[in-house]
Design an enzyme around this catalytic site. Structure first.
Site, short mmCIF file in Angstrom:
data_model
loop_
_atom_site.label_atom_id
_atom_site.label_comp_id
_atom_site.label_asym_id
_atom_site.label_seq_id
_atom_site.Cartn_x
_atom_site.Cartn_y
_atom_site.Cartn_z
N ARG A 1 29.40 32.55 38.44
CA ARG A 1 30.78 33.04 38.40
C ARG A 1 30.84 34.01 39.51
O ARG A 1 29.91 35.04 39.65
CB ARG A 1 31.08 33.76 37.00
CG ARG A 1 32.15 34.83 36.93
CD ARG A 1 31.99 35.52 35.51
NE ARG A 1 33.28 36.07 35.76
CZ ARG A 1 33.30 37.47 35.44
NH1 ARG A 1 32.33 38.05 35.10
NH2 ARG A 1 34.52 38.32 35.49
N HIS B 1 38.88 41.02 40.21
CA HIS B 1 37.61 41.80 39.82
C HIS B 1 37.82 43.35 40.46
O HIS B 1 37.10 43.71 41.34
CB HIS B 1 36.31 41.25 40.14
CG HIS B 1 35.19 41.43 39.25
ND1 HIS B 1 34.57 40.88 38.34
CD2 HIS B 1 34.77 43.12 39.01
CE1 HIS B 1 33.44 41.57 37.81
NE2 HIS B 1 33.70 42.76 38.24
N GLU C 1 37.90 42.15 33.14
CA GLU C 1 37.89 43.73 32.33
C GLU C 1 39.13 44.39 32.54
O GLU C 1 39.10 45.45 33.20
CB GLU C 1 36.83 44.42 32.71
CG GLU C 1 35.65 43.83 32.31
CD GLU C 1 34.07 44.58 32.37
OE1 GLU C 1 34.32 45.63 33.19
OE2 GLU C 1 33.02 44.25 31.91
N ASN D 1 32.64 40.04 28.21
CA ASN D 1 31.36 40.80 28.83
C ASN D 1 30.98 41.91 27.88
O ASN D 1 31.77 42.57 27.16
CB ASN D 1 31.95 41.62 29.98
CG ASN D 1 32.45 40.76 31.20
OD1 ASN D 1 32.25 39.38 31.04
ND2 ASN D 1 32.94 41.33 32.21
N TYR E 1 27.46 44.93 26.93
CA TYR E 1 26.52 45.67 27.62
C TYR E 1 25.88 46.61 26.38
O TYR E 1 24.68 46.55 26.21
CB TYR E 1 26.80 46.40 28.59
CG TYR E 1 27.12 45.51 30.00
CD1 TYR E 1 25.98 45.18 30.72
CD2 TYR E 1 28.37 44.99 30.41
CE1 TYR E 1 26.35 44.37 31.95
CE2 TYR E 1 28.52 44.23 31.44
CZ TYR E 1 27.55 44.00 32.22
OH TYR E 1 27.80 43.20 33.46
N GLU F 1 29.51 38.13 31.45
CA GLU F 1 28.48 39.00 31.85
C GLU F 1 27.80 39.61 30.64
O GLU F 1 28.06 40.06 29.62
CB GLU F 1 29.29 40.33 32.40
CG GLU F 1 29.75 40.04 33.75
CD GLU F 1 30.89 41.41 34.41
OE1 GLU F 1 30.20 42.49 33.97
OE2 GLU F 1 31.59 41.18 34.89
#
Ligand code: GBH
Length: 466
Positions: A80, A124, A169, A296, A298, A366
């Protein structure tokens, strides 16, 4: 030190790695590329750690063949990456820059020759500066320009790209960029940020239409959905949780997946969200069916009720929602300062599935961790904490799949150490270490571990080895 056992994912599950244009390419003024808001922002004193910029970054623009060779050796199914809008259209709209178009042709062909499936992110965060000068995402015109850019990319690359991600995002584009001011363009606004959020969704909808018209294979969007916990079950903390959910998650998922604006937006923004930028028909456009949802993840966070920073709702930024972010997690933290809580990933995916059972299949676009990586005297980079993070988060994905969530694949963030936005080059997320003086790439232990995981997955699920 022994590595954790390989997580077990179902047959057909795909593994990949991810990057983004401004974070790796460098060559910021080469071959006709126009400036983006990140060039302007990173060159403004005080905006990034140590004044770091993406002028050179990983020099991927020149070294892409070496980076594709790293992907081939890693054995990933997919890669990606994002296209820099201002390489194709230096002014964001208008004249086409053919040298910019050619670069992504070469990259895509190199990937295909290496047996790696390309997944393209169209946006992005690197808005052409010329469009910011005309209002940026506050202006609907930017969404219309994005649709023309998407059409150009789809016509040129659509025959070779398996997966299209319109936006990465949008929370960050709208709220970190126009309300927190920690990302480009560095604004701290209320209405401006809410208009930006809406125009990003409109841009997505218009781009989906163009991608479909051009015969694109799979089309989706990537959201950084958050698993948010409440500090307590006191009513005021639960109300703060609702506002935080509205700001981080519902503003995207409700229009995209349920065809409506979020239920609690009036109490979150004192009515400012429902502005004149919303036009009839927008919800139909935004809610057009998708082939996949990119997620995504985290870390989770916790919120508690807190006083607004500014009393007058008219004067507040859009992130001033009367909620304080807490970190009660008594776990290890990465160098980003983020707590490592893999169970929150399973909770997020299961919660999403429970709330939107009709949502399209999910791809993890991600997930990864920043660690203090250095090259050892033995020439290796030993990053056991990253291996542990990846193993535990892939297991969390496997748990969600076992609970009935349709997750098709996973891209590690990131292939390479790279420009970590306002945090500059101190945060290293790569499977591959980059020496920023020499630009030498050194695969870390986690790269070798991930390679082993992919090979073991193929062997176990009896897919033909490449
Ligand atoms: C993702 O953002 C991005 O898609 C990716 O580009 C990035 O490299 C990766 O995660 C790791 O961060 O800069 O100190 O003001 C994740 C959400 C939101 C995390 C903004 C960093 C800004 C902190 N990001 N946040 S700072």
């Amino acid at each position: 030190m022994s590595s954790p056992p390989f997580p077990v994912l179902p047959p057909g599950f795909r593994f990949g790695a991810a990057t983004a244009a401004y974070q790796i390419e460098g060559a910021h003024d080469e071959d006709g590329r126009g400036p983006s808001i990140w060039d302007t922002f990173s060159h403004t004193p005080g905006r990034t750690l140590g004044g770091a910029t993406g002028d050179t970054a990983c020099d991927h623009y020149r070294r892409y063949r070496e980076d594709v060779a790293l992907l081939r050796e890693l054995g990933v199914d997919g890669y990606r990456f994002s296209i820099a809008w201002s390489r194709l259209l230096p002014q964001g709209t208008g004249p086409i820059n053919h040298k910019g178009l050619d670069f992504y042709d070469r990259l895509i062909d190199e990937l295909l020759a290496a047996g790696v499936s390309p997944a393209v992110t169209l946006y992005h965060w690197d808005l052409p500066q010329a469009l910011e000068d005309r209002g940026g995402w506050r202006a609907r015109e930017t969404a219309e320009a994005f649709a023309r850019y998407a059409a150009l990319a789809a016509e040129r690359y659509g025959d070779r790209v398996d997966r299209w991600i319109t936006l990465n995002e949008p929370y960050c584009s709208a709220f970190v960029g126009y309300a927190e001011g920690r990302h480009a363009p560095g604004a701290e606004e209320g209405r401006g940020a809410l208009a930006a959020a809406h125009h990003l969704l409109v841009a997505h909808g218009l781009a989906v239409r163009e991608l479909r018209a051009a015969g694109a294979r799979e089309v989706g969007i990537t959201l950084n959905l958050d698993r948010i916990h409440a500090a307590s079950d006191r009513p005021e903390d639960l109300a703060a949780l609702r506002r935080a959910e509205t700001l981080h998650n519902d503003i995207w998922t409700e229009p995209l997946l349920a065809g409506r604006y979020p239920l609690h937006e009036a109490e979150t923004w004192a009515g400012l969200a429902d502005g004149p930028w919303r036009l009839p028909g927008d919800l139909d456009l935004i809610g057009a069916p998708l082939d996949f949802l990119g997620v995504n993840f985290y870390r989770p966070f916790t919120v508690a009720a807190a006083p607004h920073r500014v009393a007058d709702p008219e004067q507040r930024t859009a992130v001033d929602i009367g909620a304080a972010e807490l970190d009660p997690y008594g776990t290890r933290h990465t160098t980003m300062g983020w707590p490592v809580v893999p169970a929150a990933f399973t909770e997020l995916l299961c919660g999403l599935h429970a709330r939107y059972p009709q949502a399209p299949p999910i791809w993890i676009t991600e997930n990864g961790s920043a660690e203090a990586d250095t090259v050892s005297p033995d020439g290796q980079v030993h990053d056991p904490d990253r291996i542990g993070y990846l193993a535990d988060h892939l297991t969390a994905v496997a748990d969600a799949i076992a609970a009935g969530v349709d997750v098709r694949g996973y891209y590690v963030w990131s292939l390479l150490d790279n420009f970590e936005w306002a945090r500059g080059y101190d945060q290293r997320f790569g499977l591959v270490h980059v020496d920023y003086d020499t630009l030498v790439r050194t695969p870390k232990d986690s790269y070798h571990w991930y390679r082993g995981l992919i090979a073991a997955h193929r062997a176990r699920t009896e897919e033909p080895a490449r």
